[in-house]
Design an enzyme around this catalytic site. Sequence first.
Site, mmCIF file in Angstrom:
data_model
loop_
_atom_site.group_PDB
_atom_site.id
_atom_site.type_symbol
_atom_site.label_atom_id
_atom_site.label_comp_id
_atom_site.label_asym_id
_atom_site.label_seq_id
_atom_site.Cartn_x
_atom_site.Cartn_y
_atom_site.Cartn_z
ATOM 1 N N ASP A 37 -17.761 -11.149 -2.637
ATOM 2 C CA ASP A 37 -18.467 -10.135 -3.436
ATOM 3 C C ASP A 37 -17.761 -9.875 -4.762
ATOM 4 O OD1 ASP A 37 -16.505 -8.911 -1.505
ATOM 5 O OD2 ASP A 37 -16.854 -7.204 -2.836
ATOM 6 N N GLU A 89 -9.927 -13.812 -3.254
ATOM 7 C CA GLU A 89 -10.520 -13.133 -2.100
ATOM 8 C C GLU A 89 -10.967 -14.163 -1.060
ATOM 9 O OE1 GLU A 89 -13.992 -10.928 -3.352
ATOM 10 O OE2 GLU A 89 -14.868 -12.689 -4.294
ATOM 11 N N GLY A 99 -16.194 -13.637 1.998
ATOM 12 C CA GLY A 99 -16.609 -12.362 1.408
ATOM 13 C C GLY A 99 -16.360 -12.395 -0.083
ATOM 14 N N SER A 159 -8.003 1.137 9.424
ATOM 15 C CA SER A 159 -7.414 0.603 10.652
ATOM 16 C C SER A 159 -6.189 -0.214 10.299
ATOM 17 C CB SER A 159 -8.432 -0.267 11.385
ATOM 18 O OG SER A 159 -8.922 -1.251 10.505
ATOM 19 N N SER A 191 1.109 -9.870 -0.651
ATOM 20 C CA SER A 191 0.753 -8.456 -0.494
ATOM 21 C C SER A 191 1.208 -7.816 0.804
ATOM 22 C CB SER A 191 -0.753 -8.273 -0.667
ATOM 23 O OG SER A 191 -1.460 -9.115 0.209
ATOM 24 N N LYS A 193 0.800 -1.230 0.000
ATOM 25 C CA LYS A 193 0.000 0.000 0.000
ATOM 26 C C LYS A 193 0.830 1.276 0.000
ATOM 27 C CE LYS A 193 -4.592 -1.314 1.090
ATOM 28 N NZ LYS A 193 -4.459 -2.695 1.640
HETATM 29 C C1 LIG Z 1 -5.199 -3.703 1.339
HETATM 30 C C2 LIG Z 1 -4.604 -5.046 1.260
HETATM 31 C C3 LIG Z 1 -5.071 -6.012 0.329
HETATM 32 C C4 LIG Z 1 -6.233 -5.736 -0.609
HETATM 33 O O1 LIG Z 1 -5.918 -4.721 -1.527
HETATM 34 P P1 LIG Z 1 -7.050 -4.013 -2.400
HETATM 35 O O2 LIG Z 1 -6.314 -3.026 -3.226
HETATM 36 O O3 LIG Z 1 -8.018 -3.374 -1.445
HETATM 37 O O4 LIG Z 1 -7.720 -5.084 -3.187
HETATM 38 C C5 LIG Z 1 -4.425 -7.223 0.268
HETATM 39 N N1 LIG Z 1 -3.400 -7.518 1.095
HETATM 40 C C6 LIG Z 1 -2.941 -6.642 2.000
HETATM 41 C C7 LIG Z 1 -1.803 -7.040 2.866
HETATM 42 C C8 LIG Z 1 -3.520 -5.368 2.119
HETATM 43 O O5 LIG Z 1 -3.067 -4.497 3.016
#
Ligand SMILES: *Cc1c(COP(=O)(O)O)cnc(C)c1O
Length: 327
Positions: free
Chosen positions: A213, A207, A211, A81, A307, A56
Amino acid sequence: MTTQTLPTFQDVQAAAQRIAGHANRTPVLTSRTLDEQLGARVFFKCENLQRIGAFKFRGAFNALSRLDAAQRRAGVVAFSSGNHAQAVALSARLLGMPATILMPTDAPPAKLAATRGYGANVVLYDRYTEDREQIGRDLAQGEGLALIPPYDHPDVIAGQGTAAMELFEEVGELDALFVPLGGGGLLSGSALAARALAPRCKVYGVEPEAGNDGQRSFRSGEIVHIETPRTIADGAQTQHLGQHTFGIIRRDVDDILTATDDELVACMAYAAARMKLVLEPTGCLGFAGARQLAPQLQGKRLGVLVSGGNVDLERFCSLLGSGQGLV
Ligand SMILES: *Cc1c(COP(=O)(O)O)cnc(C)c1O
């Protein structure tokens, strides 16, 4: 939503230039043992080793870099959060802007402390009685702050796409790429990179099963809204995709898969034991998707977007302790 408003691969390339020297160029790891077990070659793009411990930072830094001088002086506001809060707080500090982060009163103390540690002004709200989007909009309007959304924003999407872009630059064409899916910023940015750099690569979002969706939206062609899902994947507890993210996902993504909490724990355990990686549950969604489809992808080259790795050590241990025979 018209396609003119959607970001393009050129925006991902511009984002890569803006974040260069600020974001880490994260490593791509492989495991021969895993490759043998799955019968495929797997390349892990390790965003758990990104600044703030998740991808992010890429989108937040890109979005904040695009603000003009007046907006930079006024500052930014975000509500989260989790990892987005820390990404906006750190990016604001690096760019010399004031940041206000709205966090729920019951957010983990470690996350409150980390966000304050980056110099952000943390405003607490009660998640059961107050509407954070309303408070965020009021702050944005009242104090002239720029509201930075966690996923549904062209500059955020373009920034998130730089992780997959780096992966393709490093390993070349892949047969399939597996990407965690919450609101879709990471998946839509990754799809932009894949379509430009690896046109034959199938792109899958993954996902939490609780959830789904995103899967329902993808298959029905309409954004489906759900209640906050109950899952250990707290970074993907989103209630719906965004307008921008869905526009790209429905055009450029091949399918959406789901993973159960048990599958995520199995992946966390494997990554810790075999690859020496500490991953948060949400960070394992892509890995879980690759394991599911591996039987159909024998001999292929698979990319997994890891991620993030932000999980309290205590929680990490209790999640791993709850699994049996997983490694
Ligand atoms: C925010 C986040 C996601 C999901 O990312 P999106 O862009 O909302 O789909 C996945 N893994 C981690 C570690 C995140 O912080």
